[in-house]
Enzyme design. Structure first.
Site: not given
Ligand code: NAD
Length: 467
Positions: A146, A242, A276
């Site tokens: 992303n 993460e 995210c």
């Protein structure tokens, strides 16, 4: 045919067979093919990175700072080329791809300013105690599709500054800009210090299990994060994970409704929802719900969607076919469950993985679109009437990445924000990140920290010297 995008290993840019196709998500056409790095190449790269560690870890931090700044300058010189590559492979509009490239330049410069602490004291007996931070060894840096360059730079900058060597692996869906960054970096670091390998689904697990690798810095989904942790366990690697998020935004009744609705629209749909820290559950006070929903849905209908290379486009396609299928399935399941769409909800036929932004009207808290991380252009608006109730609902999630509170009473907003079980809270904004401020997920959004001095220390351990 050899790939024109070359992996970087032991200071060499490798001419390897071009085997893995990389698709343009706006057209589904093949842009090019990249190499599928083998286990043998990974082994050789780990050996060279380990050998390079012996000297790189002894260089001065001033020298390492200067090398990171040189990489930032090199990326800036090549910003146009990197921007176009990012848009082609990732799908997002050119202006947003450029923001990512320039953000990396800023991050490299800012990270390079950090220092490693040293604690020294003399005890009552006159004995000297000093504790310094030492690097770990070879770091595996694994990035998702992303924000391919950002999430690579977040890892390689602190890892190299602390004196580690790095093997960077982009997602097989978005390897091009990262491989090009490796080419640009090839003459800036001694052989073996920074390596960039690309490959298929086997390469990541080989890295996380490799006995020659000391630390895994990973960004990706929570499901993959669990596998990374299990794979790193037998060799007791340091890990930073993460992972996914399901950020709540809480909108109080005293806001400027049209303004906040438009801001939160981009908070939810920037990069077609593939962020995210996107706002993924938007809780709106009952008193303003209808007005808010009207502006929000109007923005969804009016925002131009198309190939990222086209002038004026704000929303690009979903990045890859599996993600496109997942989001389409969630939209169909949401409709089948009887939930109402205020915008979107229909997906046109291709080519291209385009999904118009979908807004769901107040589904129940146990609806899949509320509980799951869609990671695509669909978001639920949810009514609330009481602060305690909305805090409980916002915290009722396995995720704990970020969240936002919107109110003209900043003190009240901060008090609500402090009750959210998340790593980052934004007041009257979203998505603001800074290289000097730690970024971390609570609960199943991650382990460890990126950015800030805490993020730098994650690439070190302590050495205490006595006497
Ligand atoms: P993913 O987990 O599928 O893949 C991430 C990376 O891991 C890719 O490079 C992939 O090739 C590699 N990989 C896959 N399986 C592996 C394994 N078993 N061992 C080692 N490596 C493996 O994630 P994705 O679909 O690329 O990214 C989307 C997810 O990432 C979302 O859940 C999103 O929320 C999360 N994300 C989190 C952050 C954050 O900072 N918390 C930032 C961006 C994205």
């Amino acid at each position: 045919m050899t790939s024109t995008f070359r992996p970087l290993s032991n200071g060499q840019l490798l001419d390897l067979p071009a085997t893995l196709p990389v698709l343009d998500p706006a057209t589904e056409e093949v842009i090019t093919h990249v190499p599928d790095c083998t286990r043998e190449l990974l082994d050789a790269t780990v050996r060279s990175a380990r050998a390079a560690f012996d000297t790189w870890s002894l260089t001065s931090i001033e020298h390492r700072r200067e090398r990171l700044e040189a990489l930032g300058a090199r990326m800036k010189e090549h910003a146009d080329e990197l921007t176009l590559l990012l848009t082609r492979e990732q799908g997002r509009p050119l202006a947003m791809a450029r923001a990512e490239v320039l953000g990396c330049v800023h991050w490299l410069r800012s990270a390079a300013k950090m220092s490693l602490p040293i604690a020294e004291r003399t005890d009552p007996a006159g004995l000297s105690w000093s504790t310094r931070r030492v690097p770990l060894g070879v770091v595996a840096a694994i990035a998702p599709w992303n924000f391919p360059l950002t999430l690579a730079v977040w890892k390689l900058a602190p890892a190299l500054l602390a004196g580690n060597t790095v093997i960077l692996k982009p997602s097989p869906f978005t390897p091009l800009a990262t491989l090009r960054m490796g080419e640009l970096a090839a003459d800036l670091f001694p052989a073996g210090v920074l390596n960039v390998l690309c490959g298929g689904d086997a390469l990541g697990p080989w890295m996380t299990a490799h006995p020659g690798i000391a630390k895994v810095a990973f960004t990706g989904s929570t499901a993959t994060g669990r596998r990374v942790m299990a794979s790193a366990a037998p060799t007791l690697k340091h890990i930073t994970l993460e992972l996914g998020g399901n950020d709540a935004a809480i909108v109080m009744p005293d806001v400027d409704v049209p303004k906040v609705a438009r801001k939160l629209f981009m908070g939810a749909f920037l990069n077609s929802g593939q962020v995210c820290i996107a706002s993924k559950r938007i809780y709106v006070h009952d008193a303003i719900y209808d007005a808010f929903a009207q502006t929000f849905a109007a923005a969804a209908k009016a925002t131009p969607m198309g190939p990222g290379t086209k002038e004026g486009v704000m929303l690009g396609p979903v990045q890859n076919r599996p993600q496109y299928e997942r989001v389409k399935e969630l939209i169909a399941a949401t409709r089948d469950a009887g939930h109402r769409f205020l915008a979107g909800g229909e997906v046109p036929d291709g080519p291209g993985y385009f999904i118009p932004p979908a807004v769901v009207d107040n589904p129940p808290d146990d609806a899949r679109v509320v509980v799951e991380e869609p990671f695509g252009p669909i978001v639920p608006l949810l009514r609330f009437s009481d602060v305690d109730e909305v805090v409980r609902r916002a915290n009722d999630s396995e995720f704990g990445l970020g969240g936002s509170v919107w109110s003209s009473d900043v003190a009240q907003a901060r008090a609500i924000g402090a009750r959210l079980e998340v790593g980052t809270v934004w007041i009257n904004s979203v998505h603001l990140l800074d290289p000097q401020s730690p970024f971390a997920g609570r609960k199943q959004s991650g382990i460890g920290v990126e950015n800030g001095i805490e993020g730098l220390l994650e690439f070190t351990t302590t050495q205490t010297m006595v006497g």
